[in-house]
Design a protein around this motif. Structure first.
Motif, PDB file in Angstrom:
ATOM      1  N   SER A  23       0.846  -1.190   0.000  1.00 30.41           N
ATOM      2  CA  SER A  23       0.000   0.000   0.000  1.00 30.41           C
ATOM      3  C   SER A  23       0.883   1.242   0.000  1.00 30.41           C
ATOM      4  O   SER A  23       2.008   1.218   0.461  1.00 30.41           O
ATOM      5  CB  SER A  23      -0.947   0.001   1.195  1.00 30.41           C
ATOM      6  OG  SER A  23      -0.221  -0.052   2.387  1.00 30.41           O
ATOM      7  N   ILE A  24       0.340   2.316  -0.529  1.00 29.01           N
ATOM      8  CA  ILE A  24       1.095   3.535  -0.739  1.00 29.01           C
ATOM      9  C   ILE A  24       0.560   4.633   0.165  1.00 29.01           C
ATOM     10  O   ILE A  24      -0.631   4.657   0.480  1.00 29.01           O
ATOM     11  CB  ILE A  24       1.024   3.938  -2.222  1.00 29.01           C
ATOM     12  CG1 ILE A  24       2.032   5.019  -2.559  1.00 29.01           C
ATOM     13  CG2 ILE A  24      -0.360   4.389  -2.599  1.00 29.01           C
ATOM     14  CD1 ILE A  24       2.196   5.230  -4.052  1.00 29.01           C
ATOM     15  N   THR A  25       1.447   5.537   0.581  1.00 30.20           N
ATOM     16  CA  THR A  25       1.051   6.710   1.348  1.00 30.20           C
ATOM     17  C   THR A  25       1.521   7.941   0.581  1.00 30.20           C
ATOM     18  O   THR A  25       2.681   8.013   0.167  1.00 30.20           O
ATOM     19  CB  THR A  25       1.664   6.690   2.755  1.00 30.20           C
ATOM     20  OG1 THR A  25       1.218   5.514   3.441  1.00 30.20           O
ATOM     21  CG2 THR A  25       1.251   7.921   3.549  1.00 30.20           C
ATOM     22  N   LEU A  26       0.610   8.872   0.399  1.00 27.55           N
ATOM     23  CA  LEU A  26       0.913  10.116  -0.300  1.00 27.55           C
ATOM     24  C   LEU A  26       0.833  11.273   0.675  1.00 27.55           C
ATOM     25  O   LEU A  26      -0.075  11.325   1.506  1.00 27.55           O
ATOM     26  CB  LEU A  26      -0.089  10.356  -1.432  1.00 27.55           C
ATOM     27  CG  LEU A  26      -0.201   9.288  -2.507  1.00 27.55           C
ATOM     28  CD1 LEU A  26      -1.287   9.659  -3.515  1.00 27.55           C
ATOM     29  CD2 LEU A  26       1.127   9.075  -3.203  1.00 27.55           C
ATOM     30  N   GLU A  27       1.784  12.199   0.576  1.00 20.49           N
ATOM     31  CA  GLU A  27       1.712  13.428   1.349  1.00 20.49           C
ATOM     32  C   GLU A  27       1.129  14.509   0.454  1.00 20.49           C
ATOM     33  O   GLU A  27       1.610  14.736  -0.646  1.00 20.49           O
ATOM     34  CB  GLU A  27       3.084  13.865   1.847  1.00 20.49           C
ATOM     35  CG  GLU A  27       2.979  15.128   2.705  1.00 20.49           C
ATOM     36  CD  GLU A  27       4.319  15.591   3.234  1.00 20.49           C
ATOM     37  OE1 GLU A  27       4.550  15.421   4.443  1.00 20.49           O
ATOM     38  OE2 GLU A  27       5.111  16.102   2.426  1.00 20.49           O
ATOM     39  N   ILE A  28       0.094  15.159   0.940  1.00 17.39           N
ATOM     40  CA  ILE A  28      -0.607  16.196   0.204  1.00 17.39           C
ATOM     41  C   ILE A  28      -0.251  17.543   0.817  1.00 17.39           C
ATOM     42  O   ILE A  28      -0.275  17.698   2.037  1.00 17.39           O
ATOM     43  CB  ILE A  28      -2.137  15.999   0.280  1.00 17.39           C
ATOM     44  CG1 ILE A  28      -2.537  14.561  -0.056  1.00 17.39           C
ATOM     45  CG2 ILE A  28      -2.870  17.011  -0.588  1.00 17.39           C
ATOM     46  CD1 ILE A  28      -2.239  14.117  -1.450  1.00 17.39           C
ATOM     47  N   SER A  29       0.054  18.515  -0.038  1.00 23.69           N
ATOM     48  CA  SER A  29       0.333  19.887   0.394  1.00 23.69           C
ATOM     49  C   SER A  29      -0.695  20.797  -0.268  1.00 23.69           C
ATOM     50  O   SER A  29      -0.904  20.711  -1.476  1.00 23.69           O
ATOM     51  CB  SER A  29       1.725  20.321  -0.057  1.00 23.69           C
ATOM     52  OG  SER A  29       2.693  19.391   0.347  1.00 23.69           O
ATOM     53  N   THR A  30      -1.314  21.661   0.537  1.00 24.78           N
ATOM     54  CA  THR A  30      -2.341  22.542   0.008  1.00 24.78           C
ATOM     55  C   THR A  30      -2.331  23.883   0.734  1.00 24.78           C
ATOM     56  O   THR A  30      -1.921  23.958   1.889  1.00 24.78           O
ATOM     57  CB  THR A  30      -3.746  21.905   0.128  1.00 24.78           C
ATOM     58  OG1 THR A  30      -4.725  22.816  -0.376  1.00 24.78           O
ATOM     59  CG2 THR A  30      -4.096  21.545   1.555  1.00 24.78           C
ATOM     60  N   ILE A  70       1.649  16.682  -4.504  1.00 26.66           N
ATOM     61  CA  ILE A  70       1.645  15.324  -3.971  1.00 26.66           C
ATOM     62  C   ILE A  70       3.044  14.735  -4.076  1.00 26.66           C
ATOM     63  O   ILE A  70       3.725  14.905  -5.082  1.00 26.66           O
ATOM     64  CB  ILE A  70       0.670  14.415  -4.760  1.00 26.66           C
ATOM     65  CG1 ILE A  70      -0.760  14.931  -4.590  1.00 26.66           C
ATOM     66  CG2 ILE A  70       0.782  12.973  -4.311  1.00 26.66           C
ATOM     67  CD1 ILE A  70      -1.790  14.131  -5.368  1.00 26.66           C
ATOM     68  N   LYS A  71       3.457  14.031  -3.011  1.00 23.87           N
ATOM     69  CA  LYS A  71       4.683  13.262  -3.077  1.00 23.87           C
ATOM     70  C   LYS A  71       4.487  11.938  -2.344  1.00 23.87           C
ATOM     71  O   LYS A  71       3.672  11.836  -1.429  1.00 23.87           O
ATOM     72  CB  LYS A  71       5.882  14.026  -2.548  1.00 23.87           C
ATOM     73  CG  LYS A  71       5.936  14.189  -1.062  1.00 23.87           C
ATOM     74  CD  LYS A  71       7.221  14.900  -0.640  1.00 23.87           C
ATOM     75  CE  LYS A  71       7.335  14.923   0.864  1.00 23.87           C
ATOM     76  NZ  LYS A  71       8.573  15.543   1.311  1.00 23.87           N
ATOM     77  N   VAL A  72       5.241  10.945  -2.772  1.00 21.57           N
ATOM     78  CA  VAL A  72       5.190   9.622  -2.164  1.00 21.57           C
ATOM     79  C   VAL A  72       6.023   9.652  -0.888  1.00 21.57           C
ATOM     80  O   VAL A  72       7.133  10.182  -0.887  1.00 21.57           O
ATOM     81  CB  VAL A  72       5.719   8.553  -3.122  1.00 21.57           C
ATOM     82  CG1 VAL A  72       5.699   7.181  -2.470  1.00 21.57           C
ATOM     83  CG2 VAL A  72       4.935   8.530  -4.417  1.00 21.57           C
TER      84      VAL A  72
END
Length: 103
Positions: free
Chosen positions: A2-9, A99-101
């Protein structure tokens, strides 16, 4: 896997709502419900950061359903291709995020 993404907004309230709505639609398309988890947001210099952890069932459903689109990304790893696809998918749903992994 499974993957985790970091979201910046810079607009957490609108973007998080649109992302949740988008992921709900993706769950309907793939039949994988409760397929992700949001972390608590943190703020820094006008940006809000949070993580989305995809459960393997939803991630695999997205990768299978959109394999032809994901394969066209030029990123070097499968995780980065998935992240690039999700960035474009969220952008099409009116989310202006980066978005970054992670992990």
């Amino acid at each position: 896997m499974s993957i985790t993404l970091e979201i910046s907004t810079t607009n957490y309230s609108d973007d998080s709502f649109n992302i949740k709505r988008s992921l709900s639609h993706m769950e309907s398309l793939t039949g994988a419900y409760n397929g992700y988890m949001f972390s608590e947001p943190t703020e820094n210099f006008g940006w809000t950061f949070f993580k989305i952890a995809f459960k393997s069932e939803l991630q695999q459903g997205i990768e299978e359903k959109f394999a032809d689109m994901i394969s066209k990304y030029r990123s070097s790893t499968a995780e980065e291709k998935f992240a690039d696809f999700m960035h474009d998918y969220f952008a099409s749903k009116n989310c202006q995020v980066k978005i970054k992994v992670v992990g």
